[in-house]
Design an enzyme around this catalytic site. Structure first.
Site, PDB file in Angstrom:
ATOM      1  N   SER A  46       0.832  -1.205   0.000  1.00 29.29           N
ATOM      2  CA  SER A  46       0.000   0.000   0.000  1.00 29.29           C
ATOM      3  C   SER A  46       0.864   1.250   0.000  1.00 29.29           C
ATOM      4  CB  SER A  46      -0.882  -0.015   1.253  1.00 29.29           C
ATOM      5  OG  SER A  46      -1.480   1.234   1.483  1.00 29.29           O
ATOM      6  N   TYR A  67      -1.666  -0.570  10.888  1.00 31.41           N
ATOM      7  CA  TYR A  67      -1.981  -1.198   9.603  1.00 31.41           C
ATOM      8  C   TYR A  67      -0.861  -0.971   8.590  1.00 31.41           C
ATOM      9  CZ  TYR A  67      -3.730  -1.376   4.835  1.00 31.41           C
ATOM     10  OH  TYR A  67      -3.843  -1.609   3.485  1.00 31.41           O
ATOM     11  N   LYS A 121       2.119  -3.597   6.694  1.00 27.19           N
ATOM     12  CA  LYS A 121       2.463  -3.660   5.273  1.00 27.19           C
ATOM     13  C   LYS A 121       3.973  -3.476   5.077  1.00 27.19           C
ATOM     14  CE  LYS A 121      -1.611  -4.139   3.311  1.00 27.19           C
ATOM     15  NZ  LYS A 121      -1.970  -5.350   2.536  1.00 27.19           N
TER      16      LYS A 121
END
Length: 389
Positions: free
Chosen positions: A168, A192, A196
């Site tokens: 991302s 989050y 990643k």
């Protein structure tokens, strides 16, 4: 001496013949239709995963979905089968499995060992809500990182060492300049995003330790839109995490208004600008990565690329495009900025074209048209009004 010369000549002829045969075989591999390859897709029932399954099936791959349906819906796979048709849908199989469950995942891979095995894996599975990750960081670290470690371990045991990872643009944090290039410093700002980034490091270290692996890390920006049929789209559980689902829910009457966070940014209309990419273009980027990693002529190695459009759209521009596509008015409430939101973020996409031969083709207008087709026919998502509420 003449005998020795004849021997040398014969050896030279043999070597030239071998070279010609090798060239002929290489050319045959390039031009012949290769046998069907099998791609395992973790999180394949999710928003991006389901659209990618459609495009993989369209491209001739066999697809194996592994999903625990924690933040997805099995109905999405029924829609995938309907889109591709009965003949093609026979090449799609699904297993309700949590990627953190090593034994269950082992059974899935073993199922296909006697049928050619799994050629490559696309790893979408993971928890993905930024706000929830702040409130429940240990859940995110445990789930997202553990599932990747288990997956890679099982893959290696079954001789599959080709993985495409769903990363991302959050790994760029708050970029000081735009557009974002792949060599920008990384600094994720929430649990989050950090999962990643940690997984990117894990896969990079894995490749460095064993270059039999081929790894594609795809950093994509803001997925929007839906399948043109209107039968496949984004169906967030609970409060949406992104702008477009909020706009959609206001348009169908599920929410009274859209909150616009910040109108005093140094942009043309004062609202934040982001790189919105159509989910089908994004899916095509994953298909291009599979082709790159499974190319029999050249080894892919370790690849990190942005998947975006290379341009930004403001909040107000997106709302205006959606109003035009839907014929609906979107009531808006202007509120203060959210901490950490950048004025503008968009991708530089040259590397994706150079390495994968891929570029986004659909416009923001295309995104809104397809999003409205999905929203107007599925206003409460796959499960219906009662379950959505």
């Amino acid at each position: 001496v003449p005998t020795r010369c004849r021997a040398r000549a014969a050896f030279a002829d043999a070597r030239a013949s071998t070279a010609r045969e090798r060239t002929r075989r290489d050319e045959t591999r390039r031009t012949q239709k290769r046998p069907t390859m099998r791609v395992l897709v973790t999180g394949g029932a999710g928003y991006i995963g389901s659209h990618t399954c459609v495009r993989l099936l369209d491209a001739g791959y066999d697809v194996v979905v592994v999903d625990n349906y924690d933040n997805s819906c099995a109905i999405a796979l029924d829609r995938v089968r309907a889109i591709v048709g009965d003949a093609v849908s026979a090449r799609l199989s699904a297993h309700e499995v949590d990627c953190c469950d090593a034994d269950a995942l082992e059974e899935v891979f073993a199922t296909y060992d006697g049928r050619g095995g799994v050629d490559a894996v696309i790893h979408f599975a993971g928890l993905k809500a930024v706000g929830e990750s702040v409130a429940k960081p240990m859940r995110y670290y445990s789930n997202n990182i553990t599932s990747t470690l288990v997956l890679c371990d099982v893959m290696a045991r079954h001789g599959c060492k080709k993985i495409i990872f769903s990363s991302s643009a959050t790994v760029y944090g708050e970029p000081a300049t735009v557009p974002c290039t792949e060599d920008f410093p990384t600094a994720a700002l929430n649990p989050y995003g950090r999962t990643k980034l940690f997984i990117e490091h894990i896969l990079t270290d894995l490749y460095k330790s064993d270059q039999a692996w081929d790894v594609a890390i795809l950093r994509y920006f803001n997925p929007v839109g839906a399948h043109a049929s209107g039968t496949l789209g984004e169906d967030p559980k609970g409060i949406p995490n992104n702008l477009m689902p909020f706009v959609q829910q206001v348009a169908v009457g599920r929410r009274p208004e859209l909150s616009v966070f910040g109108t005093d940014y140094p942009t043309q209309d004062g609202t934040g600008r982001r790189d919105y990419i159509h989910v089908v273009d994004l899916a095509d980027g994953h298909v291009a990565a599979v082709k790159k990693l499974t190319d029999s002529v050249s080894k892919a190695g370790l690849i990190t690329v942005n998947l975006g459009t290379g341009k930004s759209t403001s909040v107000l521009e997106l709302v205006a495009a959606f109003e035009k596509a839907s014929g609906k008015t979107i009531p808006m409430k202007m509120v203060d900025r959210r901490p950490g939101d950048a004025a503008e973020v968009y991708a530089k996409t040259d590397k994706a074209f150079d390495v994968l031969g891929w570029r986004a083709e659909r416009t923001i207008e295309d995104c809104c048209i397809d999003q409205w087709k999905w929203a107007s026919t599925n206003p409460y998502g796959y499960a219906g009004k009662e379950d959505a509420e």
